[in-house]
Design an enzyme around this catalytic site. Structure first.
Site, PDB file in Angstrom:
ATOM      1  N   GLU A 320     -16.813 104.975 -33.201  1.00 40.58           N
ATOM      2  CA  GLU A 320     -18.088 104.529 -32.633  1.00 40.58           C
ATOM      3  C   GLU A 320     -18.896 103.743 -33.666  1.00 40.58           C
ATOM      4  O   GLU A 320     -19.586 102.776 -33.316  1.00 40.58           O
ATOM      5  CB  GLU A 320     -18.887 105.718 -32.112  1.00 40.58           C
ATOM      6  CG  GLU A 320     -18.149 106.609 -31.122  1.00 40.58           C
ATOM      7  CD  GLU A 320     -17.445 105.850 -29.998  1.00 40.58           C
ATOM      8  OE1 GLU A 320     -17.913 104.762 -29.616  1.00 40.58           O
ATOM      9  OE2 GLU A 320     -16.418 106.345 -29.505  1.00 40.58           O
ATOM     10  N   TYR A 403      -6.919  99.847 -26.371  1.00 37.71           N
ATOM     11  CA  TYR A 403      -7.111 100.441 -27.692  1.00 37.71           C
ATOM     12  C   TYR A 403      -5.833 100.312 -28.536  1.00 37.71           C
ATOM     13  O   TYR A 403      -5.873  99.804 -29.665  1.00 37.71           O
ATOM     14  CB  TYR A 403      -7.443 101.928 -27.579  1.00 37.71           C
ATOM     15  CG  TYR A 403      -8.730 102.293 -26.911  1.00 37.71           C
ATOM     16  CD1 TYR A 403      -9.775 102.844 -27.637  1.00 37.71           C
ATOM     17  CD2 TYR A 403      -8.907 102.152 -25.533  1.00 37.71           C
ATOM     18  CE1 TYR A 403     -10.962 103.232 -27.031  1.00 37.71           C
ATOM     19  CE2 TYR A 403     -10.089 102.538 -24.913  1.00 37.71           C
ATOM     20  CZ  TYR A 403     -11.115 103.075 -25.666  1.00 37.71           C
ATOM     21  OH  TYR A 403     -12.278 103.454 -25.057  1.00 37.71           O
TER      22      TYR A 403
END
Length: 624
Positions: A320, A403
């Site tokens: 993040e 991802y």
């Protein structure tokens, strides 16, 4: 169309900038930048700033108030189109309070309804409205659904297009907007947002029994990054520019888990340039939060499932944080190119973990990602399946391929050109495109102009177009292997050969070692063997949510009924989609044994799930 990044067509329109935004963020007008998930027509008129004045009504489960939008319109533009989803709009006026004509269009189950407003020359519009109790971005929790059990809780989750259910704006990642907010909440609760906090605790005095909190984001961001949480929140500073918010009961554990956050920021800056958002704070949410983390600027939202006491899941925090560059700073212009956010960030996350904890720990994460990549390619339909492409229809890439395949793509470039050269390129890439949207075509043009520079041999080696637009995995893909996981594989092989579970000896295993072992077990096992595993390794009672999810997936696949009480407790107390969706899917695959169980568990657990999670699982248990 091939074009150099320096020649990208950026639409800033021809009018002077309006109040709040001295220099509007550019938008891309190239064909591949057209966002099919918005009704907005930003080339005609676009939102540049959003100012919210909202009150949280917990009894009605609604946010009520106004959104004031600053508008930049092309010459002759008569209207602006916004995205909404089930908003009850009571009035629309200009900045002087004069009524503006508006129309709410036909509702679409996925996109909501367009709100078309006649501008009549207005550069600022004020929309008075209320959200619906079932707003897809908002989850309202009763006190019983929180850790403290004393006060209610509210949080939002906007990605990818849920924020239109509580903010009437142009909800597209390519239309960056600054914003500010005044949020009024019941006394005793604290409001936090993904912006600069202008109000000190316990907030300003509001109407009787209420407190008000103010926020400001001066940097243009994609609308999905506007985030809110309201609850019985406490705060602890972790470093000069970092801190953590959570309920009091979780505060000590969270502070211990995230003690290295300042070092993570230092490592990230050393790699790819300055952190440009001021403070970096984290909010650990209740268990119903649907994701591992959400990269809301200045206030990352995190699942409590990563707080395991051994810091083995802080790669989620690194992920993040990395989004502060890839995703928040340079953002996919449309959701067809989500790999530009997630693939870049997964690669960057791994580099942060390597800088802090060494090459072997980073290799362990990469090796597991490779496992996930192979699994997702298989589940998507194999190497030729369209769902294995990085660029495609929005939401069409299978599982976590954006991802995993995206990060392997970048790692392959790194290994081909050399780390120092690739790092220098990536740092310059983030600088060139800071606070701007990007497309796959734009990235490929940029890397060709600034890294390949006409080297035909290098171009042929990299296979850029095949990676970006082709299905499956090119043969030059780099697979990083882990010695730590190889040792786990040896224990796994011994167990699969008939060895006792007692010989596994997992004391001190990280989450990743557990995942390698459990995911590597045969999918078909006898009840006796499963019982041995469970009783020896304590799987049904594991406090690690990753371990528990992997074990339950195996148990369901074998219809192992002694694990059902653990399953019920798990799915009714954890709302993270990555951990519970596979369990419902596996139950549904078990025919008449599993389908009634899946539906009964969902009926019991649904109220505790975020609306977006509930909607996805509803489709699973309906057999869609």
């Amino acid at each position: 169309m091939r074009f150099l990044a320096s020649a990208l067509v950026l639409a800033t329109l021809s009018l002077p900038a309006v109040a709040q935004v001295a220099q509007p963020a550019p938008i891309l007008t190239t064909p591949e930048a057209k966002d099919v998930w918005t009704r907005a027509r930003p080339e005609v008129a676009r939102v540049t700033h959003v100012d919210l004045d909202l009150t949280a009504d917990f009894a009605a489960k609604a946010m009520r108030g106004t959104a004031t939008l600053d508008i930049l319109a092309a010459k002759g533009a008569r209207e602006i189109v916004l995205d909404t989803d089930d908003l009850a709009i009571t009035s629309v006026t200009d900045g002087r309070g004069r009524a503006l004509k508006y129309m709410v269009g036909a509702d679409d189950a996925e996109l909501g309804a367009p709100l078309t407003i006649q501008l009549n020359g207005a550069k600022r519009i004020v929309i008075r409205y209320a959200t619906a109790p079932g707003a897809s971005a908002l989850q309202w929790l009763s006190p019983e659904q929180t850790l403290g059990k004393r006060k209610p809780y509210l949080f939002s989750q906007g990605q990818p297009i849920n924020n239109r259910s509580w903010i009437p704006t142009q909800d597209s990642p390519g239309i960056r907007q600054t914003w500010s907010a005044k949020i009024t909440v019941p006394e005793g609760l604290v409001a936090v947002m993904s912006a600069e906090h202008l109000t000190k605790l316990p907030g300003e005095a509001g109407p009787k029994g209420m407190r008000t909190f103010r926020f400001r984001m001066t940097k243009p961001v994609p609308p999905y990054l506007i985030a809110l949480a309201v609850g019985d929140l406490k705060y602890r500073e972790l470093g000069p520019r970092t801190g953590v918010w959570t309920e009091a009961e979780m505060l000590d554990a969270a502070a211990r888990e995230f003690v290295d956050i300042e070092k993570m920021i230092d490592a990230a800056e050393a790699l790819y340039g300055p952190y440009r958002w001021g403070r970096y704070e984290m909010l650990v949410l209740p268990p119903s939060f649907p994701y591992g983390g959400m990269e809301n600027p200045m206030l990352t939202f995190l699942t409590p499932t990563i707080v395991t006491g051994d810091r083995s899941n802080t790669d989620v925090v690194a992920h993040e944080l990395a989004h502060s560059w890839s995703g928040n700073l340079v953002t996919n212009a449309t959701w067809s190119d989500s790999w530009l956010n997630e693939g870049f960030t997964t690669y960057f996350e791994n580099r942060i973990m390597e800088a802090l904890y060494g090459a072997e720990r980073a290799a362990m994460y990469s090796d597991l990602d490779w496992d996930g990549l192979q699994r997702d390619i298989g589940l998507a339909g194999g190497k030729d399946a369209p769902a294995t492409r990085l660029h495609g229809e929005p939401g069409a890439t299978y599982g976590q391929l954006d991802y995993f395949k995206g990060s392997v793509f970048l790692r392959t470039i790194e290994r081909t050109v050399g780390r120092a050269r690739f790092d220098a390129y990536l740092k310059s890439y983030f600088d060139r495109h800071a606070f701007q949207p990007q497309t796959t075509a734009g990235f490929l043009a940029d890397i060709r102009a600034n890294l390949i520079k006409g080297d035909a041999a290098l171009e042929a080696k990299l296979q850029l177009d095949r990676w970006a637009y082709g299905a499956g995995l090119p043969e030059n893909a780099v697979h990083v292997t882990s010695a730590t996981l190889a040792a786990v594989d040896a224990k796994l092989a011994a167990f699969k050969a008939g060895g006792p579970a007692s010989a596994v000896r997992p004391d001190g295993w990280s989450t990743q070692e557990w995942q390698r072992f459990l995911n590597g077990l045969p999918r078909q096992m006898s009840a006796a063997r499963l019982k041995e595993l469970d009783e020896t390794l304590g799987l049904s009672a594991s406090g690690n949510a990753y371990v528990r999810s992997a074990w339950l997936d195996l148990a369901i696949g074998n219809r192992y009924e002694p694990a059902l009480p653990s399953l019920r407790q798990f799915v009714t107390s954890v709302g993270r989609g990555l951990l519970i969706r596979p369990l419902y899917t596996r139950l549904m695959e078990q025919g008449e044994w599993g389908r009634p169980k899946a539906r009964a568990l969902f009926a019991e657990a649904r109220a505790g799930y975020h609306p977006s999670t509930a909607a996805g699982i509803e489709k699973i248990v309906a057999g869609e």
